[in-house]
Design a protein around this motif. Structure first.
Motif, PDB file in Angstrom:
ATOM      1  N   PRO A 157      45.742  49.698  22.273  1.00  0.00           N
ATOM      2  CA  PRO A 157      45.496  49.670  23.718  1.00  0.00           C
ATOM      3  C   PRO A 157      44.211  50.413  24.101  1.00  0.00           C
ATOM      4  CG  PRO A 157      47.568  50.796  23.182  1.00  0.00           C
ATOM      5  CD  PRO A 157      46.939  50.434  21.895  1.00  0.00           C
ATOM      6  N   LEU A 158      43.478  49.837  25.058  1.00  0.00           N
ATOM      7  CA  LEU A 158      42.253  50.474  25.544  1.00  0.00           C
ATOM      8  C   LEU A 158      42.560  51.221  26.825  1.00  0.00           C
ATOM      9  CD1 LEU A 158      39.503  47.714  25.304  1.00  0.00           C
ATOM     10  CD2 LEU A 158      40.125  49.433  23.611  1.00  0.00           C
ATOM     11  N   ASP A 159      41.831  52.323  27.020  1.00  0.00           N
ATOM     12  CA  ASP A 159      42.002  53.093  28.232  1.00  0.00           C
ATOM     13  C   ASP A 159      40.914  52.675  29.224  1.00  0.00           C
ATOM     14  OD1 ASP A 159      42.819  54.928  30.051  1.00  0.00           O
ATOM     15  OD2 ASP A 159      41.806  56.623  29.082  1.00  0.00           O
ATOM     16  N   LEU A 160      41.255  51.768  30.130  1.00  0.00           N
ATOM     17  CA  LEU A 160      40.278  51.273  31.102  1.00  0.00           C
ATOM     18  C   LEU A 160      40.554  51.855  32.477  1.00  0.00           C
ATOM     19  CD1 LEU A 160      39.960  47.432  30.358  1.00  0.00           C
ATOM     20  CD2 LEU A 160      38.623  49.297  29.409  1.00  0.00           C
ATOM     21  N   LYS A 161      39.467  52.164  33.185  1.00  0.00           N
ATOM     22  CA  LYS A 161      39.624  52.557  34.589  1.00  0.00           C
ATOM     23  C   LYS A 161      40.014  51.310  35.378  1.00  0.00           C
ATOM     24  CE  LYS A 161      35.927  55.916  34.180  1.00  0.00           C
ATOM     25  NZ  LYS A 161      34.479  55.990  34.318  1.00  0.00           N
ATOM     26  N   PRO A 162      40.666  51.501  36.533  1.00  0.00           N
ATOM     27  CA  PRO A 162      41.138  50.333  37.287  1.00  0.00           C
ATOM     28  C   PRO A 162      40.039  49.290  37.552  1.00  0.00           C
ATOM     29  CG  PRO A 162      42.018  52.333  38.254  1.00  0.00           C
ATOM     30  CD  PRO A 162      41.100  52.766  37.163  1.00  0.00           C
ATOM     31  N   LYS A 163      38.853  49.743  37.933  1.00  0.00           N
ATOM     32  CA  LYS A 163      37.788  48.787  38.241  1.00  0.00           C
ATOM     33  C   LYS A 163      37.260  48.112  36.977  1.00  0.00           C
ATOM     34  CE  LYS A 163      37.077  47.864  42.511  1.00  0.00           C
ATOM     35  NZ  LYS A 163      38.454  47.357  42.691  1.00  0.00           N
ATOM     36  N   GLU A 164      37.285  48.817  35.870  1.00  0.00           N
ATOM     37  CA  GLU A 164      36.880  48.203  34.608  1.00  0.00           C
ATOM     38  C   GLU A 164      37.859  47.084  34.248  1.00  0.00           C
ATOM     39  OE1 GLU A 164      34.941  52.236  32.583  1.00  0.00           O
ATOM     40  OE2 GLU A 164      36.879  51.496  31.892  1.00  0.00           O
ATOM     41  N   TYR A 165      39.122  47.364  34.487  1.00  0.00           N
ATOM     42  CA  TYR A 165      40.145  46.355  34.218  1.00  0.00           C
ATOM     43  C   TYR A 165      39.958  45.144  35.137  1.00  0.00           C
ATOM     44  CZ  TYR A 165      44.631  43.997  34.065  1.00  0.00           C
ATOM     45  OH  TYR A 165      45.597  43.027  33.973  1.00  0.00           O
ATOM     46  N   ASP A 166      39.768  45.403  36.422  1.00  0.00           N
ATOM     47  CA  ASP A 166      39.573  44.304  37.376  1.00  0.00           C
ATOM     48  C   ASP A 166      38.367  43.452  36.978  1.00  0.00           C
ATOM     49  OD1 ASP A 166      41.661  45.347  38.799  1.00  0.00           O
ATOM     50  OD2 ASP A 166      40.429  46.239  40.379  1.00  0.00           O
ATOM     51  N   LEU A 167      37.292  44.147  36.609  1.00  0.00           N
ATOM     52  CA  LEU A 167      36.074  43.438  36.229  1.00  0.00           C
ATOM     53  C   LEU A 167      36.311  42.581  34.981  1.00  0.00           C
ATOM     54  CD1 LEU A 167      33.006  42.915  36.435  1.00  0.00           C
ATOM     55  CD2 LEU A 167      32.629  45.045  35.172  1.00  0.00           C
ATOM     56  N   LEU A 168      36.970  43.169  33.987  1.00  0.00           N
ATOM     57  CA  LEU A 168      37.241  42.435  32.751  1.00  0.00           C
ATOM     58  C   LEU A 168      38.120  41.207  33.018  1.00  0.00           C
ATOM     59  CD1 LEU A 168      37.063  42.206  29.669  1.00  0.00           C
ATOM     60  CD2 LEU A 168      39.063  43.689  29.519  1.00  0.00           C
ATOM     61  N   LEU A 169      39.108  41.392  33.857  1.00  0.00           N
ATOM     62  CA  LEU A 169      40.017  40.300  34.180  1.00  0.00           C
ATOM     63  C   LEU A 169      39.266  39.169  34.892  1.00  0.00           C
ATOM     64  CD1 LEU A 169      43.049  39.730  33.888  1.00  0.00           C
ATOM     65  CD2 LEU A 169      43.334  40.552  36.230  1.00  0.00           C
ATOM     66  N   ARG A 205      28.250  48.322  31.620  1.00  0.00           N
ATOM     67  CA  ARG A 205      27.876  49.209  30.515  1.00  0.00           C
ATOM     68  C   ARG A 205      29.109  49.962  29.998  1.00  0.00           C
ATOM     69  NH1 ARG A 205      23.937  52.677  32.789  1.00  0.00           N
ATOM     70  NH2 ARG A 205      25.375  54.438  32.630  1.00  0.00           N
ATOM     71  N   TRP A 206      29.912  50.484  30.910  1.00  0.00           N
ATOM     72  CA  TRP A 206      31.125  51.201  30.505  1.00  0.00           C
ATOM     73  C   TRP A 206      32.076  50.276  29.751  1.00  0.00           C
ATOM     74  CZ3 TRP A 206      32.038  53.663  35.996  1.00  0.00           C
ATOM     75  CH2 TRP A 206      31.158  54.748  36.156  1.00  0.00           C
ATOM     76  N   LEU A 207      32.215  49.075  30.294  1.00  0.00           N
ATOM     77  CA  LEU A 207      33.131  48.110  29.679  1.00  0.00           C
ATOM     78  C   LEU A 207      32.653  47.724  28.283  1.00  0.00           C
ATOM     79  CD1 LEU A 207      35.740  46.817  30.578  1.00  0.00           C
ATOM     80  CD2 LEU A 207      34.424  45.001  31.692  1.00  0.00           C
ATOM     81  N   ARG A 208      31.340  47.540  28.173  1.00  0.00           N
ATOM     82  CA  ARG A 208      30.783  47.200  26.860  1.00  0.00           C
ATOM     83  C   ARG A 208      31.079  48.289  25.836  1.00  0.00           C
ATOM     84  NH1 ARG A 208      25.026  44.811  28.895  1.00  0.00           N
ATOM     85  NH2 ARG A 208      25.536  42.601  28.766  1.00  0.00           N
ATOM     86  N   GLU A 209      31.000  49.549  26.269  1.00  0.00           N
ATOM     87  CA  GLU A 209      31.265  50.647  25.339  1.00  0.00           C
ATOM     88  C   GLU A 209      32.697  50.589  24.826  1.00  0.00           C
ATOM     89  OE1 GLU A 209      30.045  54.104  27.520  1.00  0.00           O
ATOM     90  OE2 GLU A 209      27.928  53.507  27.343  1.00  0.00           O
ATOM     91  N   LYS A 210      33.580  49.973  25.613  1.00  0.00           N
ATOM     92  CA  LYS A 210      34.986  49.910  25.201  1.00  0.00           C
ATOM     93  C   LYS A 210      35.358  48.627  24.472  1.00  0.00           C
ATOM     94  CE  LYS A 210      36.293  53.151  28.768  1.00  0.00           C
ATOM     95  NZ  LYS A 210      37.002  53.413  30.009  1.00  0.00           N
ATOM     96  N   ILE A 211      34.691  47.529  24.810  1.00  0.00           N
ATOM     97  CA  ILE A 211      35.149  46.259  24.215  1.00  0.00           C
ATOM     98  C   ILE A 211      34.162  45.617  23.248  1.00  0.00           C
ATOM     99  CG2 ILE A 211      36.619  45.744  26.234  1.00  0.00           C
ATOM    100  CD1 ILE A 211      34.564  43.505  26.923  1.00  0.00           C
ATOM    101  N   GLU A 212      32.936  46.127  23.215  1.00  0.00           N
ATOM    102  CA  GLU A 212      31.966  45.526  22.301  1.00  0.00           C
ATOM    103  C   GLU A 212      31.975  46.283  20.972  1.00  0.00           C
ATOM    104  OE1 GLU A 212      30.233  42.830  22.787  1.00  0.00           O
ATOM    105  OE2 GLU A 212      30.039  42.590  24.965  1.00  0.00           O
ATOM    106  N   GLU A 213      31.823  45.532  19.896  1.00  0.00           N
ATOM    107  CA  GLU A 213      31.727  46.173  18.588  1.00  0.00           C
ATOM    108  C   GLU A 213      30.465  47.037  18.549  1.00  0.00           C
ATOM    109  OE1 GLU A 213      31.780  44.338  14.216  1.00  0.00           O
ATOM    110  OE2 GLU A 213      33.070  43.363  15.695  1.00  0.00           O
ATOM    111  N   ASN A 214      29.355  46.442  19.017  1.00  0.00           N
ATOM    112  CA  ASN A 214      28.109  47.188  19.144  1.00  0.00           C
ATOM    113  C   ASN A 214      27.594  47.021  20.576  1.00  0.00           C
ATOM    114  OD1 ASN A 214      25.589  48.273  19.075  1.00  0.00           O
ATOM    115  ND2 ASN A 214      24.767  46.894  17.507  1.00  0.00           N
ATOM    116  N   PRO A 215      27.839  48.032  21.439  1.00  0.00           N
ATOM    117  CA  PRO A 215      27.462  47.892  22.851  1.00  0.00           C
ATOM    118  C   PRO A 215      25.973  47.610  23.057  1.00  0.00           C
ATOM    119  CG  PRO A 215      28.844  49.820  22.523  1.00  0.00           C
ATOM    120  CD  PRO A 215      28.479  49.325  21.152  1.00  0.00           C
TER     121      PRO A 215
END
Ligand code: CA
Length: 233
Positions: A157-169, A205-215
Protein backbone atom coordinates in the motif's frame (compact mmCIF):
# COMPACT_ATOMS: atom_id res chain seq x y z
CA UNK A 1 -15.34 -6.50 -36.48
CA UNK A 2 -13.68 -3.67 -38.35
CA UNK A 3 -13.28 -0.39 -36.53
CA UNK A 4 -15.13 2.53 -38.12
CA UNK A 5 -13.36 5.74 -38.98
CA UNK A 6 -15.14 8.90 -40.05
CA UNK A 7 -12.98 11.10 -42.28
CA UNK A 8 -13.97 14.77 -42.30
CA UNK A 9 -12.05 16.53 -45.05
CA UNK A 10 -13.24 18.89 -47.75
CA UNK A 11 -10.28 18.42 -50.09
CA UNK A 12 -11.58 15.53 -52.15
CA UNK A 13 -8.24 14.18 -53.25
CA UNK A 14 -6.97 14.02 -49.68
CA UNK A 15 -10.31 12.59 -48.50
CA UNK A 16 -10.09 9.83 -51.10
CA UNK A 17 -6.43 9.13 -50.36
CA UNK A 18 -7.17 8.83 -46.65
CA UNK A 19 -10.19 6.61 -47.29
CA UNK A 20 -8.26 4.37 -49.64
CA UNK A 21 -5.34 3.90 -47.27
CA UNK A 22 -7.45 3.31 -44.18
CA UNK A 23 -9.67 0.81 -45.98
CA UNK A 24 -6.53 -0.94 -47.11
CA UNK A 25 -5.57 -1.25 -43.42
CA UNK A 26 -8.86 -3.02 -42.75
CA UNK A 27 -10.86 -0.14 -41.31
CA UNK A 28 -14.42 0.61 -42.26
CA UNK A 29 -14.49 4.16 -43.61
CA UNK A 30 -17.13 6.88 -43.94
CA UNK A 31 -16.50 10.36 -45.24
CA UNK A 32 -17.89 13.86 -44.84
CA UNK A 33 -16.89 17.05 -46.62
CA UNK A 34 -18.34 19.61 -44.24
CA UNK A 35 -19.05 20.07 -40.56
CA UNK A 36 -22.79 19.54 -40.45
CA UNK A 37 -22.56 16.31 -42.46
CA UNK A 38 -19.77 15.21 -40.12
CA UNK A 39 -21.92 15.74 -37.03
CA UNK A 40 -24.93 13.98 -38.57
CA UNK A 41 -22.84 11.02 -39.72
CA UNK A 42 -20.99 10.75 -36.42
CA UNK A 43 -24.29 10.48 -34.53
CA UNK A 44 -25.67 8.01 -37.02
CA UNK A 45 -22.74 5.60 -37.48
CA UNK A 46 -21.01 6.07 -34.08
CA UNK A 47 -17.46 5.81 -35.40
CA UNK A 48 -14.55 4.46 -33.34
CA UNK A 49 -12.41 7.40 -34.40
CA UNK A 50 -12.84 10.69 -36.26
CA UNK A 51 -10.23 12.32 -38.47
CA UNK A 52 -11.19 15.95 -38.45
CA UNK A 53 -9.76 18.62 -40.72
CA UNK A 54 -9.88 22.12 -39.25
CA UNK A 55 -10.39 24.26 -42.34
CA UNK A 56 -13.82 23.23 -43.57
CA UNK A 57 -16.45 25.17 -45.46
CA UNK A 58 -18.99 26.73 -43.09
CA UNK A 59 -18.49 25.36 -39.60
CA UNK A 60 -14.79 24.74 -38.89
CA UNK A 61 -13.24 21.67 -37.29
CA UNK A 62 -12.94 23.35 -33.88
CA UNK A 63 -16.68 23.96 -33.79
CA UNK A 64 -17.42 20.41 -35.00
CA UNK A 65 -15.17 19.03 -32.27
CA UNK A 66 -16.84 21.12 -29.58
CA UNK A 67 -20.31 20.00 -30.66
CA UNK A 68 -19.33 16.33 -30.88
CA UNK A 69 -17.68 16.48 -27.46
CA UNK A 70 -20.96 17.45 -25.83
CA UNK A 71 -22.30 13.94 -26.12
CA UNK A 72 -19.67 11.70 -27.68
CA UNK A 73 -16.37 10.49 -26.26
CA UNK A 74 -15.10 9.22 -29.63
CA UNK A 75 -11.37 9.87 -30.09
CA UNK A 76 -10.74 12.79 -32.44
CA UNK A 77 -7.53 13.22 -34.42
CA UNK A 78 -7.36 16.73 -35.84
CA UNK A 79 -5.65 17.57 -39.10
CA UNK A 80 -4.04 20.99 -38.93
CA UNK A 81 -2.35 23.13 -41.52
CA UNK A 82 -1.35 26.29 -39.73
CA UNK A 83 0.66 27.19 -36.64
CA UNK A 84 -2.13 29.15 -35.00
CA UNK A 85 -4.38 26.11 -35.38
CA UNK A 86 -1.78 23.90 -33.74
CA UNK A 87 -1.67 26.25 -30.75
CA UNK A 88 -5.39 25.88 -30.26
CA UNK A 89 -5.36 22.12 -30.68
CA UNK A 90 -2.41 21.66 -28.35
CA UNK A 91 -4.11 23.94 -25.85
CA UNK A 92 -6.91 21.41 -26.13
CA UNK A 93 -9.57 24.05 -25.86
CA UNK A 94 -11.76 21.85 -27.98
CA UNK A 95 -11.14 18.40 -26.58
CA UNK A 96 -9.26 16.74 -29.43
CA UNK A 97 -7.18 13.70 -28.51
CA UNK A 98 -4.32 14.20 -30.91
CA UNK A 99 -3.36 16.16 -33.98
CA UNK A 100 -1.33 15.75 -37.12
CA UNK A 101 0.18 18.60 -39.11
CA UNK A 102 -0.26 18.76 -42.86
CA UNK A 103 1.48 17.60 -44.92
CA UNK A 104 1.84 14.18 -43.31
CA UNK A 105 2.72 10.76 -44.65
CA UNK A 106 0.11 8.00 -44.76
CA UNK A 107 2.46 5.89 -42.68
CA UNK A 108 2.48 8.50 -39.96
CA UNK A 109 -1.28 8.89 -40.10
CA UNK A 110 -1.89 5.17 -39.81
CA UNK A 111 0.53 4.92 -36.89
CA UNK A 112 -1.36 7.69 -35.07
CA UNK A 113 -4.74 6.13 -35.82
CA UNK A 114 -3.57 2.78 -34.49
CA UNK A 115 -2.07 4.30 -31.36
CA UNK A 116 -5.20 6.26 -30.60
CA UNK A 117 -7.52 3.29 -31.11
CA UNK A 118 -5.25 1.13 -28.97
CA UNK A 119 -5.27 3.70 -26.19
CA UNK A 120 -9.05 3.84 -26.23
CA UNK A 121 -9.35 0.04 -26.17
CA UNK A 122 -7.03 -0.17 -23.18
CA UNK A 123 -9.03 2.48 -21.42
CA UNK A 124 -12.33 0.76 -22.11
CA UNK A 125 -10.94 -2.47 -20.73
CA UNK A 126 -9.80 -0.68 -17.60
CA UNK A 127 -13.21 0.89 -17.17
CA UNK A 128 -15.03 -2.40 -17.68
CA UNK A 129 -12.77 -4.14 -15.18
CA UNK A 130 -13.42 -1.45 -12.66
CA UNK A 131 -17.17 -1.75 -13.02
CA UNK A 132 -17.28 -5.49 -12.62
CA UNK A 133 -14.88 -5.69 -9.68
CA UNK A 134 -15.90 -2.91 -7.27
CA UNK A 135 -14.04 -0.17 -9.08
CA UNK A 136 -10.51 -1.46 -9.08
CA UNK A 137 -8.00 -0.19 -11.60
CA UNK A 138 -5.24 -2.63 -12.48
CA UNK A 139 -2.44 -0.78 -14.18
CA UNK A 140 0.42 -3.23 -14.46
CA UNK A 141 1.79 -3.47 -10.91
CA UNK A 142 -0.21 -0.44 -9.78
CA UNK A 143 -3.63 -1.12 -8.31
CA UNK A 144 -6.15 1.53 -7.34
CA UNK A 145 -9.03 0.26 -5.26
CA UNK A 146 -11.64 2.96 -5.43
CA UNK A 147 -13.97 1.27 -2.98
CA UNK A 148 -11.32 1.05 -0.28
CA UNK A 149 -9.47 4.24 -1.21
CA UNK A 150 -6.30 2.22 -1.46
CA UNK A 151 -3.40 2.36 -3.87
CA UNK A 152 -0.87 -0.40 -4.08
CA UNK A 153 2.29 -1.10 -6.00
CA UNK A 154 3.36 -4.73 -6.08
CA UNK A 155 0.75 -5.35 -3.36
CA UNK A 156 2.37 -2.80 -1.05
CA UNK A 157 0.00 0.00 0.00
CA UNK A 158 1.11 3.55 -0.82
CA UNK A 159 0.67 6.44 1.55
CA UNK A 160 -1.01 9.11 -0.59
CA UNK A 161 -2.34 12.46 0.52
CA UNK A 162 -6.03 12.93 -0.29
CA UNK A 163 -5.34 15.23 -3.24
CA UNK A 164 -2.66 12.92 -4.59
CA UNK A 165 -5.20 10.13 -4.50
CA UNK A 166 -7.87 12.25 -6.20
CA UNK A 167 -5.40 13.27 -8.88
CA UNK A 168 -4.26 9.69 -9.48
CA UNK A 169 -7.84 8.48 -9.69
CA UNK A 170 -8.71 11.19 -12.19
CA UNK A 171 -5.65 10.43 -14.30
CA UNK A 172 -6.36 6.69 -14.23
CA UNK A 173 -9.96 7.29 -15.28
CA UNK A 174 -8.74 9.25 -18.30
CA UNK A 175 -5.88 6.99 -19.20
CA UNK A 176 -4.39 7.69 -22.59
CA UNK A 177 -5.92 11.15 -22.92
CA UNK A 178 -3.94 14.36 -22.90
CA UNK A 179 -5.25 16.38 -19.98
CA UNK A 180 -4.54 20.08 -19.73
CA UNK A 181 -3.55 21.59 -16.38
CA UNK A 182 -6.68 23.73 -16.48
CA UNK A 183 -8.85 20.67 -17.00
CA UNK A 184 -7.18 18.79 -14.14
CA UNK A 185 -7.46 21.83 -11.89
CA UNK A 186 -11.14 22.14 -12.67
CA UNK A 187 -11.96 18.45 -12.28
CA UNK A 188 -9.81 17.57 -9.29
CA UNK A 189 -9.64 20.82 -7.35
CA UNK A 190 -12.92 22.35 -8.47
CA UNK A 191 -13.89 25.76 -9.76
CA UNK A 192 -13.71 27.44 -6.39
CA UNK A 193 -10.05 26.59 -5.88
CA UNK A 194 -7.78 29.64 -5.78
CA UNK A 195 -4.69 28.14 -7.21
CA UNK A 196 -2.91 27.96 -10.49
CA UNK A 197 -1.56 25.27 -12.74
CA UNK A 198 1.66 25.04 -10.70
CA UNK A 199 -0.44 23.29 -8.08
CA UNK A 200 -0.83 20.48 -10.59
CA UNK A 201 2.87 20.31 -11.36
CA UNK A 202 3.73 20.07 -7.66
CA UNK A 203 1.22 17.27 -7.06
CA UNK A 204 2.34 15.45 -10.18
CA UNK A 205 5.90 15.61 -8.86
CA UNK A 206 4.85 14.19 -5.48
CA UNK A 207 2.80 11.49 -7.14
CA UNK A 208 5.66 10.56 -9.43
CA UNK A 209 7.93 10.10 -6.42
CA UNK A 210 5.45 7.54 -5.12
CA UNK A 211 4.35 5.68 -8.23
CA UNK A 212 7.20 5.98 -10.71
CA UNK A 213 10.08 3.54 -10.68
CA UNK A 214 12.35 6.43 -11.64
CA UNK A 215 10.61 9.78 -11.00
CA UNK A 216 13.20 11.55 -13.17
CA UNK A 217 12.12 9.48 -16.15
CA UNK A 218 8.41 8.99 -15.64
CA UNK A 219 6.70 6.18 -17.49
CA UNK A 220 3.25 6.51 -16.01
CA UNK A 221 2.53 10.24 -15.88
CA UNK A 222 3.92 11.68 -19.08
CA UNK A 223 4.44 15.42 -19.56
CA UNK A 224 3.11 16.59 -22.91
CA UNK A 225 4.94 19.80 -23.71
CA UNK A 226 2.72 22.90 -23.77
CA UNK A 227 -0.35 20.69 -23.40
CA UNK A 228 -0.45 18.99 -20.01
CA UNK A 229 -0.15 15.39 -18.90
CA UNK A 230 -1.05 11.95 -20.14
CA UNK A 231 -1.44 8.95 -17.86
CA UNK A 232 -0.12 5.78 -19.44
CA UNK A 233 -0.99 3.39 -16.63
CA1 CA B 1 -9.67 21.65 -45.49
Amino acid sequence: MAEKILIVEDELILQETLAYNLKHQGYEVETAGDGQTAIDKAKQIKPDLILLDIMLPGMDGFEVCRILRKDMSVPILMLTARDDEIDRVVGLEVGADDYLTKPFSMRELIARVRALLRRVRLMQNTNQDSESTHKIFHLNNLVIDETRHEVMIDDKPLDLKPKEYDLLLYLAGHRGHILSREQILKEVWGWDFFGDSRTIDVHVRWLREKIEENPAEPKRIITIRSAGYRFEG
